[in-house]
Structure formats: structure tokens, C-alpha cells
Write a protein that holds these residues in place. Structure first.
Motif, mmCIF file in Angstrom:
data_model
loop_
_atom_site.group_PDB
_atom_site.id
_atom_site.type_symbol
_atom_site.label_atom_id
_atom_site.label_comp_id
_atom_site.label_asym_id
_atom_site.label_seq_id
_atom_site.Cartn_x
_atom_site.Cartn_y
_atom_site.Cartn_z
ATOM 1 N N UNK A 65 0.984 -1.187 -0.026
ATOM 2 C CA UNK A 65 0.156 0.083 -0.075
ATOM 3 C C UNK A 65 0.859 1.144 0.298
ATOM 4 N N UNK A 66 1.973 1.313 0.982
ATOM 5 C CA UNK A 66 2.899 2.262 0.702
ATOM 6 C C UNK A 66 3.693 2.582 -0.581
ATOM 7 N N UNK A 67 4.113 1.460 -1.005
ATOM 8 C CA UNK A 67 4.869 1.703 -2.300
ATOM 9 C C UNK A 67 3.775 2.162 -3.365
ATOM 10 N N UNK A 68 2.680 1.350 -3.587
ATOM 11 C CA UNK A 68 1.638 1.783 -4.800
ATOM 12 C C UNK A 68 1.150 3.167 -4.414
ATOM 13 N N UNK A 69 0.837 3.548 -3.244
ATOM 14 C CA UNK A 69 0.430 4.875 -2.962
ATOM 15 C C UNK A 69 1.390 5.928 -3.478
#
Ligand code: FE2
Length: 175
Positions: A123-127
Motif C-alpha cells: 500500500x505504501x509503495x503503490x500509494x
């Protein structure tokens, strides 16, 4: 997916180059998860958790394909770059499997913990990558990454629901 108008000037921009490197990193991570999820499904005690992992395996295959579209849109070859963070998170899941008894609810709680750490990492990466795509005006890429981000959020919620299903007395008796 058509390649967007990526000028040579854009390709040489440090932000664009950084972005492509990070796409290679998450591409490696998703492919690594394709190998880890069947082992996690097999190790699960409850049918709900096993199904959650099996469903996420299909979704992860879609995430790999979506990243291939991202490479295409950026006029780049799909290449992987080892993601040390995800490698560590999968190792942690393997250690949890080794340290817990087969067929126990404690095993499932451990697997949920490990899997939610993976989801939060994704989630952190794609965000951030979705936002960087927006900054650089890569609209198609932004939409592809947003679709995956939404599915990672759903997977995380699904894992919380599986954990909450253990609140009933029948499950508690197995702890
Ligand atoms: Fe994913």
C-alpha cells in the motif's frame, strides 16, 4: 496499452529514472509473492485464511500483468530489481510457519500478521508511485497503479475480517 509520448528528455529526468527503478522493485516483489502465497495457503489452518491467500494469488498475478502494462506505457522493458524489504517480509512469514504448530489458530494469527505487513508495504509503495505518476503526468500509469492500490487495500481489509472471525467462541476454544 499504447506507449505514451515519452520524450528522450523525460527519460533522462532523474525523477523518471528513479520511478522506473522503483517499478522494477515492486515488479520483483509481486513475482516473489507469486511463489510465497501458495506456501502460505498450504500452511493456513482455517479454510477462510487459506481461501484469502488463494484469492490473493490470482489478484497478485493481475498485479504482475498490470506492472507489465506500466513498463509498456513507459516504453521500458519489464525488468526486476531485488526488493530487499519484501524479501525480508516473506522470510518473516516463513519463520512464523517454522515457529508455530501445524493446524493451530496461533499459526493463522501469525500468518495474518505477516500477510498484513506485506499488504501495508505494498500500500505504501503503490500509494507513492501512483502520486509520482500523477506528478509526472503519466495518466495511464497513474490509473493502473491506483487500481492495484485499491485491491491491496481490499486484501488488507479481508485479512482483518478473517482475524475478526476468530472472535467467536468456537475459534477461541482452539487457541
Ligand atoms: Fe499486489
Amino acid at each position: 496499452m499504447k506507449t505514451q509520448n515519452i520524450s528522450q528528455e523525460m527519460k533522462e529526468s532523474p525523477l523518471h529514472q528513479f520511478f522506473v527503478e522503483e517499478i522494477k522493485d515492486i515488479y520483483w516483489a509481486e513475482k516473489h509473492l507469486l511463489k510465497a502465497l501458495p506456501k502460505m495457503a498450504e500452511a493456513a489452518t482455517s479454510t477462510e485464511l487459506r481461501k484469502a491467500f488463494e484469492d490473493h494469488l490470482d489478484i497478485t498475478q493481475m498485479h504482475v500483468e498490470r506492472l507489465e502494462k506500466v513498463f509498456e506505457s513507459l516504453d521500458e522493458k519489464p525488468e526486476t530489481k531485488t526488493c530487499e524489504a519484501l524479501k525480508g517480509l516473506v522470510k518473516e512469514a516463513e519463520e512464523i510457519i517454522d515457529d508455530t504448530e501445524d493446524g493451530t489458530m496461533v499459526r493463522d494469527c501469525g500468518l495474518i500478521l505477516a500477510a498484513q505487513k506485506v499488504e501495508h508495504y505494498e500500500i505504501a509503495t503503490y500509494g507513492t508511485l501512483r502520486t509520482l505518476a500523477a506528478i509526472m503526468g503519466h495518466k495511464d500509469v497513474q490509473e493502473l497503479l491506483q487500481a492495484t492500490l485499491d485491491e491491496e487495500h481490499d486484501a488488507d481489509k479481508g485479512l482483518t475480517e478473517v482475524a475478526m472471525s476468530f472472535v467467536n467462541e468456537e475459534a477461541k476454544a482452539e487457541f
